[in-house]
Design a protein around this motif. Structure first.
Motif, PDB file in Angstrom:
ATOM      1  N   LEU A 283      42.977  50.448  31.234  1.00 56.55           N
ATOM      2  CA  LEU A 283      43.984  51.457  30.897  1.00 56.55           C
ATOM      3  C   LEU A 283      44.744  51.125  29.614  1.00 56.55           C
ATOM      4  CD1 LEU A 283      45.506  52.131  34.444  1.00 56.55           C
ATOM      5  CD2 LEU A 283      43.855  53.542  33.193  1.00 56.55           C
ATOM      6  N   GLY A 284      44.511  49.959  29.052  1.00 57.47           N
ATOM      7  CA  GLY A 284      45.201  49.572  27.833  1.00 57.47           C
ATOM      8  C   GLY A 284      46.661  49.238  28.040  1.00 57.47           C
ATOM      9  N   LEU A 285      47.023  48.821  29.259  1.00 52.88           N
ATOM     10  CA  LEU A 285      48.424  48.505  29.551  1.00 52.88           C
ATOM     11  C   LEU A 285      48.801  47.096  29.115  1.00 52.88           C
ATOM     12  CD1 LEU A 285      48.830  50.146  33.075  1.00 52.88           C
ATOM     13  CD2 LEU A 285      49.331  51.107  30.824  1.00 52.88           C
ATOM     14  N   ASN A 286      47.834  46.322  28.673  1.00 49.75           N
ATOM     15  CA  ASN A 286      48.124  44.969  28.175  1.00 49.75           C
ATOM     16  C   ASN A 286      48.331  45.002  26.664  1.00 49.75           C
ATOM     17  OD1 ASN A 286      45.353  45.608  27.843  1.00 49.75           O
ATOM     18  ND2 ASN A 286      44.850  43.438  27.581  1.00 49.75           N
ATOM     19  N   ARG A 287      49.240  45.860  26.220  1.00 50.30           N
ATOM     20  CA  ARG A 287      49.579  45.978  24.803  1.00 50.30           C
ATOM     21  C   ARG A 287      51.070  45.782  24.634  1.00 50.30           C
ATOM     22  NH1 ARG A 287      45.040  46.537  21.282  1.00 50.30           N
ATOM     23  NH2 ARG A 287      43.335  47.206  22.650  1.00 50.30           N
ATOM     24  N   ASN A 288      51.461  44.974  23.635  1.00 49.50           N
ATOM     25  CA  ASN A 288      52.886  44.743  23.416  1.00 49.50           C
ATOM     26  C   ASN A 288      53.450  45.737  22.415  1.00 49.50           C
ATOM     27  OD1 ASN A 288      51.994  43.888  20.917  1.00 49.50           O
ATOM     28  ND2 ASN A 288      52.361  41.717  21.289  1.00 49.50           N
ATOM     29  N   GLY A 289      54.674  45.480  21.923  1.00 49.69           N
ATOM     30  CA  GLY A 289      55.338  46.427  21.027  1.00 49.69           C
ATOM     31  C   GLY A 289      54.608  46.658  19.734  1.00 49.69           C
ATOM     32  N   SER A 290      53.821  45.681  19.288  1.00 45.41           N
ATOM     33  CA  SER A 290      53.063  45.810  18.040  1.00 45.41           C
ATOM     34  C   SER A 290      51.647  46.310  18.291  1.00 45.41           C
ATOM     35  CB  SER A 290      53.006  44.451  17.323  1.00 45.41           C
ATOM     36  OG  SER A 290      54.303  43.945  17.095  1.00 45.41           O
ATOM     37  N   ASN A 291      51.404  46.785  19.510  1.00 46.54           N
ATOM     38  CA  ASN A 291      50.089  47.256  19.936  1.00 46.54           C
ATOM     39  C   ASN A 291      49.042  46.149  19.882  1.00 46.54           C
ATOM     40  OD1 ASN A 291      48.536  49.386  21.015  1.00 46.54           O
ATOM     41  ND2 ASN A 291      47.627  49.827  19.028  1.00 46.54           N
ATOM     42  N   ARG A 292      49.508  44.898  19.945  1.00 46.56           N
ATOM     43  CA  ARG A 292      48.587  43.777  20.028  1.00 46.56           C
ATOM     44  C   ARG A 292      48.216  43.526  21.482  1.00 46.56           C
ATOM     45  NH1 ARG A 292      50.343  38.755  18.590  1.00 46.56           N
ATOM     46  NH2 ARG A 292      52.534  39.333  18.747  1.00 46.56           N
ATOM     47  N   GLU A 293      46.998  43.092  21.670  1.00 45.07           N
ATOM     48  CA  GLU A 293      46.489  42.881  23.023  1.00 45.07           C
ATOM     49  C   GLU A 293      47.098  41.627  23.640  1.00 45.07           C
ATOM     50  OE1 GLU A 293      42.245  41.523  24.227  1.00 45.07           O
ATOM     51  OE2 GLU A 293      42.174  43.704  24.041  1.00 45.07           O
ATOM     52  N   VAL A 294      47.679  41.778  24.819  1.00 45.87           N
ATOM     53  CA  VAL A 294      48.206  40.642  25.569  1.00 45.87           C
ATOM     54  C   VAL A 294      47.054  40.059  26.386  1.00 45.87           C
ATOM     55  CG1 VAL A 294      49.833  39.891  27.346  1.00 45.87           C
ATOM     56  CG2 VAL A 294      50.503  41.683  25.715  1.00 45.87           C
ATOM     57  N   PRO A 295      46.744  38.784  26.212  1.00 43.08           N
ATOM     58  CA  PRO A 295      45.605  38.194  26.937  1.00 43.08           C
ATOM     59  C   PRO A 295      45.802  38.220  28.446  1.00 43.08           C
ATOM     60  CG  PRO A 295      46.907  36.482  25.859  1.00 43.08           C
ATOM     61  CD  PRO A 295      47.426  37.792  25.358  1.00 43.08           C
ATOM     62  N   ILE A 296      44.730  38.527  29.154  1.00 38.08           N
ATOM     63  CA  ILE A 296      44.733  38.561  30.616  1.00 38.08           C
ATOM     64  C   ILE A 296      43.817  37.459  31.125  1.00 38.08           C
ATOM     65  CG2 ILE A 296      44.145  39.900  32.671  1.00 38.08           C
ATOM     66  CD1 ILE A 296      44.668  42.439  31.055  1.00 38.08           C
ATOM     67  N   THR A 297      44.349  36.591  31.985  1.00 34.63           N
ATOM     68  CA  THR A 297      43.568  35.498  32.548  1.00 34.63           C
ATOM     69  C   THR A 297      43.685  35.512  34.069  1.00 34.63           C
ATOM     70  OG1 THR A 297      44.035  34.142  30.596  1.00 34.63           O
ATOM     71  CG2 THR A 297      43.180  33.009  32.551  1.00 34.63           C
ATOM     72  N   VAL A 298      42.551  35.393  34.733  1.00 36.53           N
ATOM     73  CA  VAL A 298      42.507  35.347  36.193  1.00 36.53           C
ATOM     74  C   VAL A 298      42.103  33.946  36.631  1.00 36.53           C
ATOM     75  CG1 VAL A 298      41.431  36.270  38.279  1.00 36.53           C
ATOM     76  CG2 VAL A 298      41.888  37.791  36.335  1.00 36.53           C
ATOM     77  N   TYR A 299      42.924  33.340  37.482  1.00 37.04           N
ATOM     78  CA  TYR A 299      42.582  32.063  38.109  1.00 37.04           C
ATOM     79  C   TYR A 299      42.209  32.364  39.560  1.00 37.04           C
ATOM     80  CZ  TYR A 299      44.371  29.445  34.113  1.00 37.04           C
ATOM     81  OH  TYR A 299      44.563  28.923  32.853  1.00 37.04           O
ATOM     82  N   SER A 300      40.925  32.238  39.835  1.00 41.04           N
ATOM     83  CA  SER A 300      40.383  32.591  41.153  1.00 41.04           C
ATOM     84  C   SER A 300      40.085  31.317  41.931  1.00 41.04           C
ATOM     85  CB  SER A 300      39.111  33.418  40.978  1.00 41.04           C
ATOM     86  OG  SER A 300      38.375  33.502  42.174  1.00 41.04           O
ATOM     87  N   PHE A 301      40.625  31.221  43.152  1.00 42.26           N
ATOM     88  CA  PHE A 301      40.400  30.066  44.018  1.00 42.26           C
ATOM     89  C   PHE A 301      39.603  30.505  45.249  1.00 42.26           C
ATOM     90  CE2 PHE A 301      44.195  29.230  41.569  1.00 42.26           C
ATOM     91  CZ  PHE A 301      44.072  27.896  41.191  1.00 42.26           C
ATOM     92  N   GLY A 302      38.383  30.022  45.369  1.00 41.25           N
ATOM     93  CA  GLY A 302      37.561  30.374  46.515  1.00 41.25           C
ATOM     94  C   GLY A 302      37.327  31.864  46.631  1.00 41.25           C
ATOM     95  N   GLY A 303      37.096  32.521  45.510  1.00 41.55           N
ATOM     96  CA  GLY A 303      36.975  33.975  45.511  1.00 41.55           C
ATOM     97  C   GLY A 303      35.570  34.486  45.758  1.00 41.55           C
ATOM     98  N   PRO A 304      35.429  35.611  46.456  1.00 43.07           N
ATOM     99  CA  PRO A 304      34.118  36.241  46.659  1.00 43.07           C
ATOM    100  C   PRO A 304      33.731  37.070  45.440  1.00 43.07           C
ATOM    101  CG  PRO A 304      35.798  37.529  47.743  1.00 43.07           C
ATOM    102  CD  PRO A 304      36.504  36.323  47.167  1.00 43.07           C
ATOM    103  N   ARG A 305      32.520  37.583  45.442  1.00 46.14           N
ATOM    104  CA  ARG A 305      32.121  38.539  44.400  1.00 46.14           C
ATOM    105  C   ARG A 305      32.911  39.830  44.601  1.00 46.14           C
ATOM    106  NH1 ARG A 305      27.074  36.305  46.080  1.00 46.14           N
ATOM    107  NH2 ARG A 305      26.070  35.062  44.442  1.00 46.14           N
ATOM    108  N   VAL A 306      33.179  40.527  43.513  1.00 46.40           N
ATOM    109  CA  VAL A 306      34.019  41.728  43.580  1.00 46.40           C
ATOM    110  C   VAL A 306      33.243  42.988  43.243  1.00 46.40           C
ATOM    111  CG1 VAL A 306      36.070  42.867  42.628  1.00 46.40           C
ATOM    112  CG2 VAL A 306      36.089  40.403  43.056  1.00 46.40           C
ATOM    113  N   GLY A 307      32.371  42.919  42.254  1.00 46.88           N
ATOM    114  CA  GLY A 307      31.680  44.129  41.825  1.00 46.88           C
ATOM    115  C   GLY A 307      30.250  43.862  41.402  1.00 46.88           C
TER     116      GLY A 307
END
Length: 439
Positions: A283-307
């Motif tokens: 959705l492009g919601l990880n954008r700051n005031g300068s329209n720069r991309e805010v990095p998204i990081t997921v730390y998964s512990f013992g996670g199953p497959r999702v998709g």
């Protein structure tokens, strides 16, 4: 009537499509130790717009100098094997934020807060000894399972699933950026696990402007993420609506600062974390005031497959970074898709098979741990065991005391006549496995 939320339209600028890197599979085995690596970085130090003195700004911590690499900007190249000490510290820190979810989850049927958090937002971290974490809890998150589960107090749908927090000024200086952290607990009841794993792939369709029917996710996880319980007295809207609204609010509040979005979860909570990461980026919601991309990081512990593979590829295109911390003996990390997974898509390394779109696929880089305790099979999926192994100064002290669960599963399947084995029996056996693990 389900409540609605206004989701901002994606930016007019297109997403930056990144060259997909081949995921790194690294093992931190029980016979090896973690070697320290030089705390250096080739990337230019990032800055953070905080009201501090010039002397404080100039005193960069090692983490502040290389936080982007630690958050996966380069797919953790040369940081996973051997495991970099700073990365190990961050994995443990985020793991403890997830462990906090279990500590504060109220499982007392006689309590007024049954299936909710025991404490208020302002006191939660202090009550469990995490007052010095440097984060402030801003919102509690509630989710509705895809089925109504009878409890001792009746049928309870919506329940507390985790929380959103943001780093304070001092912690932001140490980290090198303002960190927005969302932490999810895993499933507590056996029924939820069985219900989720008996579901199938379905198109995510989270972006109304571009449904992308080829991007498919496990329907049970998607339902938990998007279902709404209008009777919930603690919060309104679906888990998704609550999260998109709160994360967007915090991004806008600190729009002039260097930001990061970190999503951490254990077991099924890691599935929600990955869905949220994909959703925010799509959705492009990880954008700051300068329209720069805010990095998204997921730390998964013992996670199953999702998709499926389409979901995996789209996450990579959007730049969602995922570090999967797994125990090689943990059966949950092999589900769903025991038979149809990323290893079944291509024949002889050349030919794409017709059912490849129906194959589940893991996303991201794997950090493999190796521990097993035959006397207590549940420990193979226990978050505290994950964190304890990472904290241990000598991983070689952790030994295998029993046979690998997957080998047991393979022996069981080889003894069955699959041509007459009914799916009802398959579901029952998987349910028995889950129940025996106490997850």
């Amino acid at each position: 009537m389900a409540s609605t939320i206004s989701i901002p339209n994606p930016p007019l600028t297109s997403h930056k499509i990144r060259t997909r890197r081949r995921p790194i599979s690294a093992s931190v085995a029980s016979t090896s130790t973690v070697a320290a690596r030089p705390l250096t970085s080739t990337a230019a130090p990032s800055s953070i717009a905080l009201k501090t003195t010039a002397a404080t700004v100039g005193a960069k911590t090692p983490l502040a100098c290389m936080w982007r690499e630690i958050q996966g900007a380069e797919d953790w190249d040369d940081l996973v094997q051997p495991l970099h000490p700073l990365l190990r510290e961050e994995i443990v820190r985020y793991g403890e934020s997830v462990a906090a979810c279990y500590k504060v989850f109220d499982l007392d049927p006689s309590s007024k807060r049954y299936l909710n958090c025991k404490y208020g937002k302002n006191s939660m971290l202090r009550e469990i000894g995490m007052a010095s974490s440097g984060y402030e809890v801003t919102k509690y998150i509630y989710a509705t399972p895809d089925i109504s589960i009878p409890t001792q107090t009746g049928t309870c749908c919506s329940r507390w699933i985790g929380y959103v927090s943001v780093s304070g000024d001092e912690e932001a200086r140490r980290l090198g950026r303002r960190d927005i952290l969302v932490s999810f607990r895993g499933t507590v009841t056996n029924t939820e696990w069985i219900a989720n794993f008996m579901s199938s792939l379905t198109p995510a369709r989270l972006d109304p402007h571009d449904p992308r029917p080829d991007v498919k996710v496990e329907s049970g996880f998607l339902s938990l993420y998007t279902s709404d319980d209008s009777s919930c007295k603690f919060s309104s809207g679906s888990c998704r609506q609550q999260l998109l609204s709160e994360v967007s609010r915090i991004v806008n509040k600190y729009k002039d600062e260097e930001l990061s979005i970190t999503l951490a979860g254990h077991s099924m909570g890691s599935s929600l974390a990955l869905l949220l990461g994909y959703d925010l980026a799509e959705l492009g919601l990880n954008r700051n005031g300068s329209n720069r991309e805010v990095p998204i990081t997921v730390y998964s512990f013992g996670g199953p497959r999702v998709g499926n593979s389409g979901f995996k590829e789209r996450c990579e295109e959007l730049g969602v970074k995922v570090l999967r911390v797994v125990n090689v003996n943990d059966p949950v990390t092999k589900l769903p898709g025991v038979f149809l997974n990323e290893n079944c898509r291509v024949l002889a390394g050349r030919f794409e098979l017709p059912w490849s779109c129906s194959c589940y696929a893991h996303v991201g880089v794997e950090l493999a741990l190796d521990f097993f305790k035959m006397r207590n099979p549940a420990c193979v999926h226990d978050l505290d065991a994950y964190i304890g192994l990472l904290k241990g100064p000598k991983m070689a002290q952790v030994k295998k005391d029993g046979e690998n669960l997957l080998n047991k599963a393979k022996k069981f399947l080889s003894s069955q006549n699959l041509t007459v084995w009914q799916w009802q029996d398959a579901a029952r056996h998987v349910g028995d496995l889950v129940q025996s693990l106490g997850i």
